[in-house]
Scaffold this motif. Structure first.
Motif, PDB file in Angstrom:
ATOM      1  N   SER A 176       9.026  23.132  74.616  1.00  0.00           N
ATOM      2  CA  SER A 176       9.159  21.747  74.147  1.00  0.00           C
ATOM      3  C   SER A 176       8.662  20.746  75.184  1.00  0.00           C
ATOM      4  CB  SER A 176      10.625  21.444  73.799  1.00  0.00           C
ATOM      5  OG  SER A 176      11.429  21.440  74.972  1.00  0.00           O
ATOM      6  N   ARG A 177       8.550  21.176  76.435  1.00  0.00           N
ATOM      7  CA  ARG A 177       8.093  20.276  77.506  1.00  0.00           C
ATOM      8  C   ARG A 177       7.105  21.012  78.415  1.00  0.00           C
ATOM      9  NH1 ARG A 177      13.477  16.705  79.070  1.00  0.00           N
ATOM     10  NH2 ARG A 177      14.125  16.345  76.919  1.00  0.00           N
ATOM     11  N   PRO A 178       5.969  21.430  77.881  1.00  0.00           N
ATOM     12  CA  PRO A 178       5.059  22.306  78.637  1.00  0.00           C
ATOM     13  C   PRO A 178       4.460  21.656  79.871  1.00  0.00           C
ATOM     14  CG  PRO A 178       4.017  21.530  76.610  1.00  0.00           C
ATOM     15  CD  PRO A 178       5.453  21.123  76.535  1.00  0.00           C
ATOM     16  N   ASP A 179       4.395  20.306  79.907  1.00  0.00           N
ATOM     17  CA  ASP A 179       3.780  19.626  81.050  1.00  0.00           C
ATOM     18  C   ASP A 179       4.801  18.921  81.933  1.00  0.00           C
ATOM     19  OD1 ASP A 179       1.286  20.454  80.185  1.00  0.00           O
ATOM     20  OD2 ASP A 179       0.991  18.674  78.932  1.00  0.00           O
ATOM     21  N   ASP A 180       6.074  19.212  81.722  1.00  0.00           N
ATOM     22  CA  ASP A 180       7.129  18.613  82.556  1.00  0.00           C
ATOM     23  C   ASP A 180       7.233  19.425  83.843  1.00  0.00           C
ATOM     24  OD1 ASP A 180       9.556  17.858  83.760  1.00  0.00           O
ATOM     25  OD2 ASP A 180      10.417  17.284  81.825  1.00  0.00           O
ATOM     26  N   VAL A 181       6.728  18.873  84.943  1.00  0.00           N
ATOM     27  CA  VAL A 181       6.646  19.643  86.190  1.00  0.00           C
ATOM     28  C   VAL A 181       8.032  19.962  86.748  1.00  0.00           C
ATOM     29  CG1 VAL A 181       4.344  18.825  86.796  1.00  0.00           C
ATOM     30  CG2 VAL A 181       6.343  17.504  87.529  1.00  0.00           C
ATOM     31  N   GLU A 182       8.998  19.093  86.503  1.00  0.00           N
ATOM     32  CA  GLU A 182      10.344  19.368  87.015  1.00  0.00           C
ATOM     33  C   GLU A 182      10.984  20.513  86.228  1.00  0.00           C
ATOM     34  OE1 GLU A 182      10.838  18.221  89.686  1.00  0.00           O
ATOM     35  OE2 GLU A 182       9.802  16.309  89.817  1.00  0.00           O
ATOM     36  N   ALA A 183      10.739  20.559  84.935  1.00  0.00           N
ATOM     37  CA  ALA A 183      11.241  21.681  84.131  1.00  0.00           C
ATOM     38  C   ALA A 183      10.565  22.976  84.565  1.00  0.00           C
ATOM     39  CB  ALA A 183      10.985  21.425  82.655  1.00  0.00           C
ATOM     40  N   ALA A 203       4.690  30.548  84.989  1.00  0.00           N
ATOM     41  CA  ALA A 203       5.224  29.200  85.182  1.00  0.00           C
ATOM     42  C   ALA A 203       4.744  28.601  86.497  1.00  0.00           C
ATOM     43  CB  ALA A 203       6.748  29.220  85.124  1.00  0.00           C
ATOM     44  N   SER A 204       4.764  29.393  87.570  1.00  0.00           N
ATOM     45  CA  SER A 204       4.337  28.855  88.878  1.00  0.00           C
ATOM     46  C   SER A 204       2.843  28.559  88.881  1.00  0.00           C
ATOM     47  CB  SER A 204       4.680  29.836  89.991  1.00  0.00           C
ATOM     48  OG  SER A 204       3.983  31.065  89.841  1.00  0.00           O
ATOM     49  N   ALA A 205       2.046  29.373  88.165  1.00  0.00           N
ATOM     50  CA  ALA A 205       0.610  29.112  88.080  1.00  0.00           C
ATOM     51  C   ALA A 205       0.353  27.799  87.343  1.00  0.00           C
ATOM     52  CB  ALA A 205      -0.090  30.271  87.374  1.00  0.00           C
ATOM     53  N   ARG A 206       1.084  27.578  86.246  1.00  0.00           N
ATOM     54  CA  ARG A 206       0.905  26.322  85.506  1.00  0.00           C
ATOM     55  C   ARG A 206       1.383  25.136  86.320  1.00  0.00           C
ATOM     56  NH1 ARG A 206      -0.783  24.054  81.379  1.00  0.00           N
ATOM     57  NH2 ARG A 206       0.214  22.319  80.298  1.00  0.00           N
ATOM     58  N   LEU A 207       2.481  25.293  87.037  1.00  0.00           N
ATOM     59  CA  LEU A 207       2.993  24.209  87.873  1.00  0.00           C
ATOM     60  C   LEU A 207       1.956  23.786  88.910  1.00  0.00           C
ATOM     61  CD1 LEU A 207       5.343  22.400  88.822  1.00  0.00           C
ATOM     62  CD2 LEU A 207       6.122  24.312  90.237  1.00  0.00           C
ATOM     63  N   LEU A 208       1.340  24.768  89.563  1.00  0.00           N
ATOM     64  CA  LEU A 208       0.335  24.445  90.579  1.00  0.00           C
ATOM     65  C   LEU A 208      -0.909  23.824  89.948  1.00  0.00           C
ATOM     66  CD1 LEU A 208      -0.337  24.495  93.568  1.00  0.00           C
ATOM     67  CD2 LEU A 208      -1.238  26.807  93.262  1.00  0.00           C
ATOM     68  N   ALA A 209      -1.259  24.269  88.734  1.00  0.00           N
ATOM     69  CA  ALA A 209      -2.412  23.680  88.047  1.00  0.00           C
ATOM     70  C   ALA A 209      -2.155  22.209  87.713  1.00  0.00           C
ATOM     71  CB  ALA A 209      -2.714  24.465  86.771  1.00  0.00           C
ATOM     72  N   LEU A 210      -0.903  21.888  87.357  1.00  0.00           N
ATOM     73  CA  LEU A 210      -0.547  20.503  87.034  1.00  0.00           C
ATOM     74  C   LEU A 210      -0.395  19.652  88.290  1.00  0.00           C
ATOM     75  CD1 LEU A 210       2.098  21.146  84.213  1.00  0.00           C
ATOM     76  CD2 LEU A 210      -0.175  20.107  83.919  1.00  0.00           C
ATOM     77  N   GLN A 211      -0.006  20.293  89.407  1.00  0.00           N
ATOM     78  CA  GLN A 211       0.201  19.574  90.672  1.00  0.00           C
ATOM     79  C   GLN A 211      -0.550  20.262  91.810  1.00  0.00           C
ATOM     80  OE1 GLN A 211       4.621  19.385  90.916  1.00  0.00           O
ATOM     81  NE2 GLN A 211       4.344  17.180  90.710  1.00  0.00           N
ATOM     82  N   GLU A 215       2.811  20.195  97.813  1.00  0.00           N
ATOM     83  CA  GLU A 215       3.179  21.227  98.789  1.00  0.00           C
ATOM     84  C   GLU A 215       4.238  22.157  98.213  1.00  0.00           C
ATOM     85  OE1 GLU A 215       4.404  19.538 102.461  1.00  0.00           O
ATOM     86  OE2 GLU A 215       2.544  18.405 102.768  1.00  0.00           O
ATOM     87  N   GLN A 216       5.228  21.603  97.519  1.00  0.00           N
ATOM     88  CA  GLN A 216       6.307  22.422  96.979  1.00  0.00           C
ATOM     89  C   GLN A 216       5.802  23.358  95.894  1.00  0.00           C
ATOM     90  OE1 GLN A 216       9.257  19.393  95.936  1.00  0.00           O
ATOM     91  NE2 GLN A 216      10.484  20.041  97.676  1.00  0.00           N
ATOM     92  N   ALA A 217       4.891  22.875  95.055  1.00  0.00           N
ATOM     93  CA  ALA A 217       4.335  23.734  94.007  1.00  0.00           C
ATOM     94  C   ALA A 217       3.539  24.873  94.623  1.00  0.00           C
ATOM     95  CB  ALA A 217       3.453  22.909  93.072  1.00  0.00           C
ATOM     96  N   LEU A 218       2.772  24.580  95.669  1.00  0.00           N
ATOM     97  CA  LEU A 218       1.974  25.615  96.321  1.00  0.00           C
ATOM     98  C   LEU A 218       2.868  26.657  96.993  1.00  0.00           C
ATOM     99  CD1 LEU A 218      -1.270  25.226  98.286  1.00  0.00           C
ATOM    100  CD2 LEU A 218       0.628  26.412  99.364  1.00  0.00           C
ATOM    101  N   LYS A 219       3.887  26.202  97.704  1.00  0.00           N
ATOM    102  CA  LYS A 219       4.778  27.143  98.395  1.00  0.00           C
ATOM    103  C   LYS A 219       5.544  28.009  97.393  1.00  0.00           C
ATOM    104  CE  LYS A 219       5.504  24.240 102.481  1.00  0.00           C
ATOM    105  NZ  LYS A 219       6.484  23.420 103.221  1.00  0.00           N
ATOM    106  N   LEU A 220       5.957  27.398  96.275  1.00  0.00           N
ATOM    107  CA  LEU A 220       6.672  28.172  95.264  1.00  0.00           C
ATOM    108  C   LEU A 220       5.737  29.211  94.646  1.00  0.00           C
ATOM    109  CD1 LEU A 220       9.287  28.606  93.716  1.00  0.00           C
ATOM    110  CD2 LEU A 220       8.558  26.845  92.096  1.00  0.00           C
ATOM    111  N   ARG A 221       4.494  28.831  94.407  1.00  0.00           N
ATOM    112  CA  ARG A 221       3.521  29.779  93.861  1.00  0.00           C
ATOM    113  C   ARG A 221       3.308  30.944  94.835  1.00  0.00           C
ATOM    114  NH1 ARG A 221       1.551  32.741  90.001  1.00  0.00           N
ATOM    115  NH2 ARG A 221      -0.669  33.098  90.078  1.00  0.00           N
TER     116      ARG A 221
END
Length: 566
Positions: A176-183, A203-211, A215-221
């Motif tokens: 329902s919220r595919p582009d919500d980076v916090e979700a 999920a982590s791949a999409r998060l990094l693609a959106l952001q 730094e946090q998205a990259l480290k989580l990925r």
């Protein structure tokens, strides 16, 4: 117990949602214009509250919740419904909590709290569809403006719930919220923490693609990649990040750990050394750098670093243990004993005790070694079993199999179906050539645990080694291999039974697989025998020589020298 705890956690969460506001004096009058009717309704509410309070005091939370719910409905008071929820949760009564929460929701239809609570309760009960309905309602009522809101939601939902059930609901949230980076961030954290590798990866791949610049998205990925065994892409991601952010110590640590997992020891060591350039006092980096130096053969540097760490109170036991290993690996048993003896506590205490006992036994001091293990004390149940099994091994290796049997029999009196003890006794009985009794113990293990690979393999190998009941032996070993397909010990057993049955080509195939993973004297002996039977004497002698180079005193290898002589 887990369900009880989860309900109490939910009760605590409910307590923090809104102010209670449920005192009797705050119960509003009904909307009826007739004073007599209003007074009767108020009296009934007050009576219901008194009954509910008494029930709660006496521990009858289910009845208390029902009375609070009735009072809430009659008075139209959401605070009382919330109190009913709390009473039900403290009474570990999920159905009553749902009834109360539904009443709360009817009284406050625009409040997100009961919807959030109901989603968690229904999910606990396995009602995914109902949980999704409440989650959908929650998403329309609560803005979820930040990451913490989503993390709190995940925490509420993840109370004694199987991961597949939890993500059956969370997947809908993400859809329902595919582009919500916090979700996406909260979803990835939950998936990674609960071992949902595929979900965490996507999920982590999409998060990094959106952001891409986060730094946090990259480290989580990178963390997700590393956890799923993809150390190389994780390392490359972190290397690129560190070129722009060379002073980020946590990222440097993450890179070093990924490189260690990839056995890229020089690069990992350099990464830890880079950390120490920025933080010379970082004891975790000091320990890692010392261990890597030892791994790479730089014993002098490893010893210097470990000696320095031995003066740090929090790291002393680790440093003493690894100083013992350095001395042990260098063939300095007395120094090793001294260092191992200084390991007083921590994760390596039992390992140090076991190695001290082995070194003492190797020096002919079997009784002191046994005393060391039997007097260790202060160990938990699993560690106590390790110490007991180590005593049994020392006794068997020291040609005291009967004493080992007596020790096992004593332990089995308190725990007659302990699989570790039954297996240990079966091995001792085999040494004592009491094979009927050995089979009795292995049969008992398989009655308790029909898929026990150790028992299946041991039974099958013993039959094969004696050339008896070879079809049965083959079947037992095959069953063991189905439980542990790459286990080199079982592959060796399978090769040996095939040899006994005359399948020399199959025997060679499995023995070579076993030897590639386990360069053990017995495997070398088995393969040499098979090659000899195949008429490849030169290869057989070469394999025998390799085995003797690793185990020059092994009796089985030595006995083959004459047989394989040209």
């Amino acid at each position: 117990m887990r369900f009880t705890n989860s309900l109490r956690i939910l009760a605590g969460l409910v307590a923090g949602l809104t102010l209670l506001g449920c005192a009797v004096s705050h119960v509003p009058p009904t909307s009826s214009p007739a004073p007599a009717l209003r007074d009767v309704a108020r009296d009934e509410v007050i009576f219901a509250l008194l009954v509910a309070d008494l029930a709660a005091i006496s521990g009858d939370y289910a009845y208390a919740s029902a009375q609070y719910t009735a009072a809430a409905v009659q008075a139209g008071h959401a605070g009382l419904a919330r109190r009913a929820v709390q009473a039900a949760l403290y009474g570990q009564d999920a159905p009553s909590a749902i009834v109360a929460a539904e009443a709360w929701q009817r009284l406050e239809p625009n409040n997100a709290d009961p919807a959030q609570l109901l989603a968690g309760l229904e999910l606990q009960r396995g009602n995914r569809d109902a949980a999704r309905v409440h989650l959908s309602r929650l998403l329309t009522l609560k803005p979820f403006r930040n990451r913490q809101d989503y993390l709190n939601l995940v925490r509420l939902l993840n109370q004694n719930v199987e991961p597949e059930a939890l993500f059956g609901v969370l997947d809908e949230l993400l859809e329902s919220r595919p582009d919500d980076v916090e979700a996406l961030f909260a979803y990835t954290v939950a998936a990674a923490g609960l071992g949902q590798a595929q979900r965490a990866d996507s999920a982590s791949a999409r998060l990094l693609a959106l952001q891409p610049d986060s730094e946090q998205a990259l480290k989580l990925r990178a963390q997700v990649l590393h956890q799923s065994g993809q150390w190389q892409p994780a390392a490359e991601l972190l290397k690129g990040y560190l070129k722009k952010n060379p002073k980020d110590v946590p990222a440097r640590f993450a890179l070093a750990r990924a490189l260690v997992d990839g056995k890229e020891y020089p690069a990992a060591r350099a990464a830890f050394e880079a950390v120490l350039m920025q933080e010379p006092g970082n004891v975790e980096a000091q320990l890692a750098a010392a261990l890597l130096a030892g791994q790479m053969g730089d014993r002098k540097v490893a010893r210097q670093r470990l000696l320095k760490l031995s003066g740090e109170a929090e790291q002393a036991d680790k440093a003493h243990f690894y100083l013992g290993k350095l001395a042990d690996d260098a063939g300095q048993p007395q120094q090793a004993l001294a260092w191992y003896g200084r390991v007083m506590a921590g994760e390596h205490r039992t390992d140090a005790l076991l190695r001290r006992a082995e070194l003492l036994a190797a020096q002919g001091q079997l009784d002191p070694a046994l005393a060391l293990l039997s007097e260790a004390g202060d160990a938990d149940e699993s560690e106590s079993m390790r110490l007991l099994l180590a005593q049994i091994d020392l006794l068997v290796d020291g040609s005291r199999a009967q004493q080992a049997e007596a020790l096992i029999n004593s332990a089995l009196q308190d725990n007659p179906d302990n699989l570790d003890l039954l297996f240990a006794r079966s091995m001792v009985l085999e040494k004592l050539e009491r094979r009927l009794e050995m089979e009795r113990d292995l049969r008992r293990i398989l009655e308790i645990d029909p898929k026990n690979a150790n028992a299946l393999n041991a039974w099958g190998y013993t039959l094969a080694d004696h050339g008896e009941r070879l079809d049965e032996a083959h079947e037992l070993i095959s069953r063991a291999l189905s439980q542990s397909p790459d286990n080199p010990y079982i592959l060796d057993s399978l090769g040996w039974v095939l040899y006994r049955k005359g399948d020399l080509a199959g025997a060679e195939t499995h023995l070579r697989r076993a030897l590639s993973q386990l360069p053990d004297a017995e495997v070398y002996a088995h393969l040499a025998e098979v090659l000899h039977a195949l008429g490849r004497g030169d290869e057989a002698r070469k394999v025998l020589a390799e085995g003797l180079a690793k185990s020059p005193q092994d009796a089985r290898l030595l006995s083959l020298k004459t047989k394989l002589a040209p």
